[in-house]
Design an enzyme around this catalytic site. Structure first.
Site, short mmCIF file in Angstrom:
data_model
loop_
_atom_site.label_atom_id
_atom_site.label_comp_id
_atom_site.label_asym_id
_atom_site.label_seq_id
_atom_site.Cartn_x
_atom_site.Cartn_y
_atom_site.Cartn_z
N ASP A 167 41.92 41.94 41.11
CA ASP A 167 43.14 42.40 41.78
C ASP A 167 42.86 43.73 42.47
O ASP A 167 41.82 44.36 42.23
CB ASP A 167 44.34 42.50 40.81
CG ASP A 167 44.03 43.33 39.58
OD1 ASP A 167 43.28 44.32 39.70
OD2 ASP A 167 44.55 42.99 38.51
N LYS A 190 46.13 39.35 45.45
CA LYS A 190 47.21 38.43 45.03
C LYS A 190 48.48 38.81 45.75
O LYS A 190 48.86 39.97 45.75
CB LYS A 190 47.47 38.59 43.52
CG LYS A 190 46.51 37.91 42.63
CD LYS A 190 46.95 38.00 41.19
CE LYS A 190 46.76 39.39 40.59
NZ LYS A 190 46.96 39.48 39.16
N ASP A 216 37.08 43.20 34.83
CA ASP A 216 38.42 43.74 34.57
C ASP A 216 38.35 44.55 33.27
O ASP A 216 37.38 44.43 32.52
CB ASP A 216 39.44 42.59 34.44
CG ASP A 216 40.83 43.00 34.90
OD1 ASP A 216 41.11 44.21 34.99
OD2 ASP A 216 41.66 42.09 35.16
N ASP A 220 44.02 39.21 28.96
CA ASP A 220 45.10 39.00 28.00
C ASP A 220 45.46 37.50 27.97
O ASP A 220 44.90 36.74 27.20
CB ASP A 220 46.29 39.89 28.38
CG ASP A 220 47.39 39.87 27.34
OD1 ASP A 220 47.34 39.04 26.42
OD2 ASP A 220 48.33 40.70 27.42
C1 R5P Z 1 46.12 44.55 34.70
O1 R5P Z 1 46.35 45.52 35.41
C2 R5P Z 1 44.88 44.48 33.87
O2 R5P Z 1 43.82 45.18 34.44
C3 R5P Z 1 44.48 43.02 33.66
O3 R5P Z 1 44.19 42.45 34.91
C4 R5P Z 1 45.58 42.25 32.99
O4 R5P Z 1 46.02 42.87 31.84
C5 R5P Z 1 45.07 40.84 32.66
O5 R5P Z 1 46.12 40.12 32.12
P1 R5P Z 1 46.10 38.53 32.05
O6 R5P Z 1 44.80 38.14 31.40
O7 R5P Z 1 47.30 38.23 31.21
O8 R5P Z 1 46.23 38.00 33.43
#
Ligand code: R5P
Length: 310
Positions: A167, A190, A216, A220
Site C-alpha cells: 500500500d 489501492k 509490510d 493481520d
Molecule cells: C496497515 O497500515 C498495516 O501496515 C498492514 O498493512 C495491515 O495491518 C495489514 O492488515 P491485513 O493483513 O488485515 O490486511
C-alpha cells in the site's frame, strides 16, 4: 542485567536468554479465579537492570495488563532500571484520531507503560516511527530489516527481484528494502472510487516476469498481502513472496494465506505462533531473538544501539 518473561511469548524470551547466556528470573505470573493477574518475583532484583519481555499481542488486553503488573512488582521490589521489551507493540495502529470522538489508544498504552514504572522501552518495527514520541521515556525502535534481508538473500538470491509495497503507506519501508537488495521498487495503489464499490488495485511499476517481494510491518487478516499478490500476478509477475515483521494473523488469516497465490509468507517470532501457523506449509518464521538480545546487551553496557543497523 536480568531477564523476566511474561506469558505472551515464552519461546522468544527463552531464545533471547540462550543468546545472552542468562537464566530467566524466577517469577510466577498467574490468574486468580476471577482472572485478575497475580505476579510474584521469586528472587531478589534490588538494584538490577531488568528487561521484561512481553508482546502485547492477542489476547492484547490480558498481555498488556500482565506487563503493567509485572512492571509494578519490579518497581516495588527496587529494581534499578526497568526496560519494557515489546517485540510487538499492540494498539500501535490506533495512532491518530480517525474521526471525531475517537481515541488515540497507542498514546494511552504508552502512558500506561510509562506510569506503571518502565524506565525505557525496546521494541521492533513500530507501525509508525513517530509512535516512539508517544513514550516520554527513552525508546529504541529496532528494525527487523537485516534479518529479512539475510533471509531473502539465502532463499531467493538477488536476481530479477522487485520489492513491492502493498500500500502507499508502506513505501518508505519498501524503498529501504529495495535499496539494501539493490532491487527495483513497485507500489500497489489501492483505491475505492465510490463507497460500496470494490477496491481497484493499480500497480505502479512494471512487474511483468519479475519475482516480487511484498513487505509490510503487520499481517493481520492477510487481506492486504493476498489481494496484492493477486493483483501482481494479474499484471504478469512471475511469483510473489511476502515478508512481514509481525504475524498477527487473526481470524481466518492462516487459512486465507494457505489458500492464496503467495509462494510463501515469512514472519518473525515477535508474536508466538499458534499450532495452525506452525503447521501452515507456506508460512515460515525467522527469529529476531539475536537482534533483540544484542540490543539488550548494548543497553545494559551503555553502548550504541543504532550502530546495529549501520
Ligand atoms: C496497515 O497500515 C498495516 O501496515 C498492514 O498493512 C495491515 O495491518 C495489514 O492488515 P491485513 O493483513 O488485515 O490486511
Amino acid at each position: 542485567m536480568k531477564l523476566l518473561a511474561g506469558n505472551s511469548n515464552r519461546a522468544l524470551a527463552e531464545d533471547m536468554a540462550r543468546f545472552l547466556k542468562l537464566p530467566l528470573v524466577k517469577a510466577v505470573v498467574r490468574r486468580f479465579a476471577d482472572m485478575e493477574v497475580f505476579v510474584e518475583i521469586q528472587e531478589n532484583v534490588r538494584g538490577e537492570d531488568i528487561f521484561v519481555i512481553q508482546s502485547t499481542s492477542f489476547p492484547a488486553n490480558d498481555n498488556l495488563m500482565e506487563l503493567l503488573i509485572v512492571i509494578d512488582a519490579l518497581r516495588r521490589a527496587s529494581a534499578r532500571r526497568i526496560t519494557a521489551v515489546l517485540p510487538y507493540f499492540g494498539y500501535a495502529r490506533q495512532d491518530r484520531k480517525v474521526g471525531p470522538r475517537t481515541p488515540i489508544s497507542a498514546k494511552l498504552v504508552a502512558n500506561l507503560i510509562t506510569h506503571a514504572g518502565a524506565d525505557r522501552v525496546l521494541t521492533v518495527d513500530l507501525h509508525a516511527g513517530q509512535i516512539q514520541g508517544f513514550f516520554d521515556i527513552p525508546t529504541d525502535n529496532l528494525y527487523a530489516m537485516p534479518v529479512i534481508v539475510k533471509d531473502i538473500t539465502d532463499y531467493l538470491g538477488q536476481g530479477n527481484l522487485m520489492v513491492v509495497s502493498p500500500d502507499v503507506g508502506g513505501v518508505v519501508r519498501a524503498r529501504a528494502l529495495a535499496k539494501r537488495l539493490g532491487a527495483d521498487l513497485a507500489i500497489v495503489d489501492k483505491r475505492r472510487e465510490r463507497a460500496g464499490e470494490s477496491e481497484v488495485m493499480n500497480i505502479i511499476g512494471d512487474v511483468e516476469g519479475r519475482s516480487c517481494i511484498l513487505i509490510d510491518d503487520i499481517v493481520d487478516s492477510g487481506g492486504t498481502m493476498c489481494n496484492a499478490a493477486d493483483a501482481l500476478l494479474r499484471e504478469g509477475a512471475k511469483d510473489v513472496c511476502a515478508y512481514a515483521t509481525h504475524g498477527v494473523l487473526s481470524g481466518g488469516a492462516v487459512a486465507r494465506i494457505k489458500g492464496s497465490k503467495l509462494k510463501s509468507l515469512v514472519i518473525t517470532d515477535s508474536i508466538a505462533a499458534t499450532e495452525e501457523i506452525a503447521k501452515c506449509a507456506n508460512i515460515r518464521r525467522i527469529s529476531i531473538a539475536p537482534l533483540i538480545g544484542e540490543a539488550m546487551r548494548r543497553i545494559n553496557n551503555e553502548e550504541s544501539v543504532s550502530s546495529l543497523f549501520d
